[in-house]
Design an enzyme around this catalytic site. Sequence first.
Site, PDB file in Angstrom:
ATOM      1  N   ASP A 126      14.847   5.162  38.663  1.00 23.48           N
ATOM      2  CA  ASP A 126      14.273   6.463  38.347  1.00 23.48           C
ATOM      3  C   ASP A 126      14.844   7.540  39.265  1.00 23.48           C
ATOM      4  O   ASP A 126      15.140   7.275  40.433  1.00 23.48           O
ATOM      5  CB  ASP A 126      12.757   6.433  38.506  1.00 23.48           C
ATOM      6  CG  ASP A 126      12.042   6.064  37.223  1.00 23.48           C
ATOM      7  OD1 ASP A 126      12.621   6.263  36.143  1.00 23.48           O
ATOM      8  OD2 ASP A 126      10.900   5.568  37.296  1.00 23.48           O
ATOM      9  N   ARG A 176      19.704   7.218  31.193  1.00 22.81           N
ATOM     10  CA  ARG A 176      18.538   7.876  30.606  1.00 22.81           C
ATOM     11  C   ARG A 176      18.621   9.374  30.879  1.00 22.81           C
ATOM     12  O   ARG A 176      18.714   9.805  32.026  1.00 22.81           O
ATOM     13  CB  ARG A 176      17.244   7.320  31.202  1.00 22.81           C
ATOM     14  CG  ARG A 176      15.963   8.017  30.672  1.00 22.81           C
ATOM     15  CD  ARG A 176      14.760   7.688  31.542  1.00 22.81           C
ATOM     16  NE  ARG A 176      14.494   6.277  31.570  1.00 22.81           N
ATOM     17  CZ  ARG A 176      13.805   5.684  32.552  1.00 22.81           C
ATOM     18  NH1 ARG A 176      13.347   6.386  33.584  1.00 22.81           N
ATOM     19  NH2 ARG A 176      13.596   4.379  32.514  1.00 22.81           N
TER      20      ARG A 176
END
Length: 300
Positions: A126, A176
């Site tokens: 992340d 992502r």
Amino acid sequence: MARNQVVHDTIVRLPPTRAVVKRFVPGETQDECVAAVRDLASRGLLSTIDYLGEDTTNQQQAIDTANAYVSLLQRLDAEGLAASAEVSVKLSAVGQSLPQGHDLAFENAGRVCAAAADAGTTVTLDMEDHTTTDRTLGMLAELRAEYPSTGAVVQAYLKRTPGDCRALAASGSRVRLCKGAYQEPPMVAHQAKAEVDASYIDCLRILMEGDGYPMVATHDPRMISTALSLANVARRAPDRYEFQMLYGIRPEEQQRLADLGHRVRVYVPFGTDWYGYFMRRLAERPANLAFFLRALAGRR
């Protein structure tokens, strides 16, 4: 408000809060997380799991967070769910922000990547605020030397992100693309929605035209439509990219896309430290905040 201790203490003590939070966070325990992943898998939806532990302030907490991921991955493997689920890891949670944090985070993230490889699935790192971007991408490159399927996250509102997309859009790379959820200064980030949207589309085009695997993280109907058009132009088959959405947000759209044959991955958070995550979800869309206030009023 995510960083305000007074608001934190007020919200977490409200009796109806936990029930409302379950729309966005399926639970605090591994059992509740696995049940949510199993339900999603039964409907043809993939998962990426984020463990919401306490803020990491010492080495033992970093180790404990990595252990929680390893245990979860072993359980997913044992229950036959690893093929439909991966994990998302914040490097700060496994020690990157601590003194000598690089080595600690690398060791802990490496253990999580090894457990994911053993289970036959993957890890995505992340992204956090802009001050950590270079360190996160540097750690990604180190981890990918041994675990090449490790995924990256880039945030379209950062002005540097098109360049990062060009560097990452290589064969085997999983990326992502999200808009970004942190408050960033104008010097490094676009502030106007139109500018963020334009950057998102530019980045999406770069990723779709590249050789990697784009992961389109958005709930925006316009961005979903644009992604489908760009994938068609790039002649990408449905298994060469995926959509990603948050647990509890636009579930009908998640199911619609999956029923049409698209890969859809749902971001599933679980754990005791749900407050910061929950407040960011409320901040992203006024409709989320309205839902929360209506639900609190109704339960009172």
